[in-house]
Scaffold this motif. Structure first.
Motif, PDB file in Angstrom:
ATOM      1  N   ALA A  83       0.833  -1.204   0.000  1.00 49.35           N
ATOM      2  CA  ALA A  83       0.000   0.000   0.000  1.00 49.35           C
ATOM      3  C   ALA A  83       0.869   1.256   0.000  1.00 49.35           C
ATOM      4  CB  ALA A  83      -0.925  -0.006   1.207  1.00 49.35           C
ATOM      5  N   ALA A  84       2.069   1.186   0.557  1.00 45.43           N
ATOM      6  CA  ALA A  84       2.958   2.342   0.593  1.00 45.43           C
ATOM      7  C   ALA A  84       3.535   2.648  -0.783  1.00 45.43           C
ATOM      8  CB  ALA A  84       4.088   2.095   1.586  1.00 45.43           C
ATOM      9  N   LEU A  85       3.469   1.705  -1.699  1.00 48.58           N
ATOM     10  CA  LEU A  85       4.022   1.925  -3.042  1.00 48.58           C
ATOM     11  C   LEU A  85       3.075   2.693  -3.952  1.00 48.58           C
ATOM     12  CD1 LEU A  85       5.647  -1.572  -3.658  1.00 48.58           C
ATOM     13  CD2 LEU A  85       6.752   0.550  -2.917  1.00 48.58           C
ATOM     14  N   VAL A  86       1.790   2.676  -3.645  1.00 54.38           N
ATOM     15  CA  VAL A  86       0.817   3.368  -4.484  1.00 54.38           C
ATOM     16  C   VAL A  86       1.117   4.860  -4.460  1.00 54.38           C
ATOM     17  CG1 VAL A  86      -1.630   3.909  -4.790  1.00 54.38           C
ATOM     18  CG2 VAL A  86      -0.930   1.603  -4.145  1.00 54.38           C
ATOM     19  N   GLY A  87       1.230   5.446  -5.655  1.00 53.90           N
ATOM     20  CA  GLY A  87       1.539   6.855  -5.786  1.00 53.90           C
ATOM     21  C   GLY A  87       3.022   7.146  -5.935  1.00 53.90           C
ATOM     22  N   ARG A  88       3.866   6.134  -5.770  1.00 56.74           N
ATOM     23  CA  ARG A  88       5.311   6.332  -5.865  1.00 56.74           C
ATOM     24  C   ARG A  88       5.744   6.416  -7.323  1.00 56.74           C
ATOM     25  NH1 ARG A  88       8.023   6.623  -0.857  1.00 56.74           N
ATOM     26  NH2 ARG A  88       9.755   6.655  -2.298  1.00 56.74           N
ATOM     27  N   PRO A  89       6.820   7.146  -7.612  1.00 55.01           N
ATOM     28  CA  PRO A  89       7.349   7.174  -8.977  1.00 55.01           C
ATOM     29  C   PRO A  89       8.145   5.900  -9.261  1.00 55.01           C
ATOM     30  CG  PRO A  89       8.680   8.543  -7.543  1.00 55.01           C
ATOM     31  CD  PRO A  89       7.515   8.055  -6.720  1.00 55.01           C
ATOM     32  N   ALA A  90       8.221   5.542 -10.528  1.00 55.14           N
ATOM     33  CA  ALA A  90       8.972   4.358 -10.944  1.00 55.14           C
ATOM     34  C   ALA A  90       9.573   4.628 -12.316  1.00 55.14           C
ATOM     35  CB  ALA A  90       8.055   3.137 -10.996  1.00 55.14           C
ATOM     36  N   LYS A 128       9.297   7.622 -17.149  1.00 55.71           N
ATOM     37  CA  LYS A 128       8.957   7.744 -15.734  1.00 55.71           C
ATOM     38  C   LYS A 128       7.456   7.530 -15.597  1.00 55.71           C
ATOM     39  CE  LYS A 128      12.689  10.747 -14.373  1.00 55.71           C
ATOM     40  NZ  LYS A 128      13.098  11.964 -13.688  1.00 55.71           N
ATOM     41  N   VAL A 129       7.083   6.670 -14.677  1.00 56.18           N
ATOM     42  CA  VAL A 129       5.673   6.332 -14.455  1.00 56.18           C
ATOM     43  C   VAL A 129       5.346   6.470 -12.973  1.00 56.18           C
ATOM     44  CG1 VAL A 129       5.486   4.788 -16.454  1.00 56.18           C
ATOM     45  CG2 VAL A 129       6.234   3.881 -14.250  1.00 56.18           C
ATOM     46  N   GLN A 130       4.069   6.342 -12.680  1.00 60.07           N
ATOM     47  CA  GLN A 130       3.606   6.393 -11.300  1.00 60.07           C
ATOM     48  C   GLN A 130       2.814   5.128 -11.017  1.00 60.07           C
ATOM     49  OE1 GLN A 130       1.264   9.831 -10.374  1.00 60.07           O
ATOM     50  NE2 GLN A 130       1.296   9.435  -8.200  1.00 60.07           N
ATOM     51  N   ALA A 137       1.933  -9.391  -7.106  1.00 60.63           N
ATOM     52  CA  ALA A 137       3.320  -8.956  -7.227  1.00 60.63           C
ATOM     53  C   ALA A 137       3.519  -8.135  -8.491  1.00 60.63           C
ATOM     54  CB  ALA A 137       4.241 -10.158  -7.244  1.00 60.63           C
ATOM     55  N   THR A 138       2.440  -7.544  -8.996  1.00 58.70           N
ATOM     56  CA  THR A 138       2.498  -6.752 -10.216  1.00 58.70           C
ATOM     57  C   THR A 138       2.065  -5.329  -9.940  1.00 58.70           C
ATOM     58  OG1 THR A 138       2.013  -8.723 -11.547  1.00 58.70           O
ATOM     59  CG2 THR A 138       1.663  -6.586 -12.593  1.00 58.70           C
ATOM     60  N   ALA A 139       2.884  -4.393 -10.419  1.00 56.85           N
ATOM     61  CA  ALA A 139       2.544  -2.977 -10.254  1.00 56.85           C
ATOM     62  C   ALA A 139       1.806  -2.502 -11.497  1.00 56.85           C
ATOM     63  CB  ALA A 139       3.817  -2.150 -10.067  1.00 56.85           C
ATOM     64  N   LEU A 140       0.671  -1.875 -11.289  1.00 52.55           N
ATOM     65  CA  LEU A 140      -0.055  -1.246 -12.387  1.00 52.55           C
ATOM     66  C   LEU A 140       0.366   0.218 -12.405  1.00 52.55           C
ATOM     67  CD1 LEU A 140      -3.610  -2.777 -11.908  1.00 52.55           C
ATOM     68  CD2 LEU A 140      -1.777  -3.546 -13.392  1.00 52.55           C
ATOM     69  N   VAL A 141       0.887   0.665 -13.553  1.00 56.53           N
ATOM     70  CA  VAL A 141       1.478   1.999 -13.643  1.00 56.53           C
ATOM     71  C   VAL A 141       0.854   2.789 -14.773  1.00 56.53           C
ATOM     72  CG1 VAL A 141       3.660   1.220 -12.645  1.00 56.53           C
ATOM     73  CG2 VAL A 141       3.351   1.190 -15.135  1.00 56.53           C
ATOM     74  N   GLU A 142       1.078   4.103 -14.706  1.00 57.81           N
ATOM     75  CA  GLU A 142       0.687   4.997 -15.799  1.00 57.81           C
ATOM     76  C   GLU A 142       1.704   6.113 -15.870  1.00 57.81           C
ATOM     77  OE1 GLU A 142      -3.222   6.497 -15.005  1.00 57.81           O
ATOM     78  OE2 GLU A 142      -2.544   7.792 -13.405  1.00 57.81           O
ATOM     79  N   PRO A 143       1.936   6.634 -17.084  1.00 55.41           N
ATOM     80  CA  PRO A 143       2.913   7.731 -17.239  1.00 55.41           C
ATOM     81  C   PRO A 143       2.429   9.009 -16.568  1.00 55.41           C
ATOM     82  CG  PRO A 143       2.305   6.813 -19.380  1.00 55.41           C
ATOM     83  CD  PRO A 143       1.456   6.169 -18.350  1.00 55.41           C
TER      84      PRO A 143
END
Length: 143
Positions: A83-90, A128-130, A137-143
């Motif tokens: 839950a702490a990863l949501v909103g983090r940059p990647a 760079k995505v968020q 174990a999968t991150a759903l991201v968007e630019p």
């Protein structure tokens, strides 16, 4: 009816009402009524009983109000785990394509399997995505 009995009934009704509602509004009235009951038992007059009730009730509210305000303005719970990863940059390390079932990102130094939050989007390496969501174990991201 004796004054102490009136205060006893008032205190019991306020206490039972507090138990049933759990709003912590009637408790100071119950405490004030029981204090007035004690004043009546020691032989104080009606005015002294009423002033005792008012003073103790106001004192209880004065004691409870700062505690209630502190609870109202508490910061949100600290998020941990995924839950702490949501909103983090990647950073995209491997091209993300949901159709090809490929993609990975680096989040805070860790490599995660990644998929685009928008099913039709392909995200290239180096973008760079968020992090929008973590599913397993999968991150759903968007630019």
């Amino acid at each position: 009816m004796d004054a102490w009995l009136v205060w006893l009934i008032a205190g019991v009704f306020a206490a039972v009402g507090e138990i049933l509602t759990a709003g912590f509004f009637l408790a100071p009235f119950a405490v004030g009524a029981f204090a007035a009951l004690l004043a009546a038992l020691v032989g104080a007059g009606d005015l002294v009983q009423l002033l005792t009730f008012a003073a103790v009730t106001i004192a209880c509210f004065g004691l409870v109000r700062p505690i209630a305000k502190r609870h109202m303005y508490q910061p949100p719970q600290i998020r941990t785990g995924t839950a702490a990863l949501v909103g983090r940059p990647a950073m995209v390390l491997e091209r993300i394509s949901n159709d090809d079932n490929v993609g990975s990102v680096r989040i805070d130094g860790e490599v995660w399997t990644a998929r685009a939050y928008d099913e039709d989007r392909v995200i290239d390496v180096g973008t760079k995505v968020q992090v929008v969501e973590i599913r397993g174990a999968t991150a759903l991201v968007e630019p």
